[in-house]
Design a protein around this motif. Structure first.
Motif, mmCIF file in Angstrom:
data_model
loop_
_atom_site.group_PDB
_atom_site.id
_atom_site.type_symbol
_atom_site.label_atom_id
_atom_site.label_comp_id
_atom_site.label_asym_id
_atom_site.label_seq_id
_atom_site.Cartn_x
_atom_site.Cartn_y
_atom_site.Cartn_z
ATOM 1 N N THR A 82 14.741 54.224 102.106
ATOM 2 C CA THR A 82 15.770 54.589 101.426
ATOM 3 C C THR A 82 15.826 55.912 101.118
ATOM 4 O OG1 THR A 82 15.027 54.261 99.016
ATOM 5 C CG2 THR A 82 16.159 52.395 100.252
ATOM 6 N N ASP A 101 25.737 48.971 105.016
ATOM 7 C CA ASP A 101 25.015 49.834 105.516
ATOM 8 C C ASP A 101 23.829 49.453 106.946
ATOM 9 O OD1 ASP A 101 23.078 47.891 104.267
ATOM 10 O OD2 ASP A 101 22.006 49.705 103.676
ATOM 11 N N ALA A 134 23.049 52.043 109.796
ATOM 12 C CA ALA A 134 21.939 52.716 109.433
ATOM 13 C C ALA A 134 20.534 52.176 109.181
ATOM 14 C CB ALA A 134 22.419 53.293 108.052
ATOM 15 N N ARG A 135 20.632 50.816 108.921
ATOM 16 C CA ARG A 135 19.422 50.139 108.820
ATOM 17 C C ARG A 135 18.800 49.818 110.172
ATOM 18 N NH1 ARG A 135 19.591 45.141 105.972
ATOM 19 N NH2 ARG A 135 21.923 45.135 106.169
ATOM 20 N N ARG A 177 20.203 61.018 105.987
ATOM 21 C CA ARG A 177 21.028 59.973 105.828
ATOM 22 C C ARG A 177 22.118 60.177 104.791
ATOM 23 N NH1 ARG A 177 18.249 54.568 104.981
ATOM 24 N NH2 ARG A 177 20.190 54.368 104.116
#
Length: 169
Positions: A80, A130, A133-134, A169
């Motif tokens: 993160t 998300d 992105a993950r 990100r």
């Protein structure tokens, strides 16, 4: 999948077989591996091998799974914005743990030869807002690890490259 008979062995005998598998698959690609060398190294009969594993790919998947479990058990959760440094350190930790546990050559053989021999699976789809992105982070992370295992001298540059992407990100 390991056959049930293997789980009934003593810990000492299981360890002997695991060590023989690790030795064989660290030295030879799966396509060149031999049951004869494994059973000699483990001190078991050839027939016993087939009571523990269906075939060589089964034995390989077993020892590779053991290695991945051992190496990954201390890895942090998904990166993160708050844990990018921890995640980058986990790549270094992966490399150190791979070396410390004696799995470096096995992992290198996997990336160089066995991954293609066994065939590929698509990456897993991820759910949630998300998810893209993950998914991207997971793919980039694993590719970075793969590249470092195949070219250890590039570790610092590859980690910084990944860090730069994750921080955007």
């Amino acid at each position: 999948m390991v056959l049930p008979t293997f789980h009934h062995l003593s810990e000492e005998k299981q360890a002997r077989v695991r060590d023989a598998l690790l030795n064989e698959f660290s030295q030879y690609p799966l396509a060149e591996a031999q049951v004869a060398r494994i059973v000699k190294d483990a001190g078991i009969a050839r027939g016993a091998f087939y009571k523990y594993f269906a075939d060589l790919p089964d034995a390989y998947n077993y020892v590779f799974g053991v290695a991945m479990y051992e190496i990954h058990r201390t890895m942090p959760e998904m990166p993160t914005v708050d844990n990018v440094d921890a995640y980058m350190n986990s790549i270094r930790q992966f490399v150190v743990e791979t070396d410390k546990a004696g799995y470096r050559k096995l992992i290198e053989q996997h990336y160089r030869y066995n991954e293609g021999f066994l065939g590929s699976e698509p990456t897993k789809l991820v759910d949630g807002a998300d998810a893209p992105a993950r998914w991207a982070i997971t793919v980039l992370y694993h590719q970075t690890v793969r590249d470092i295992v195949l070219d250890p001298d590039s570790m610092d540059q590859r980690i910084e490259q990944l860090r730069t992407v994750l921080q955007k990100r």
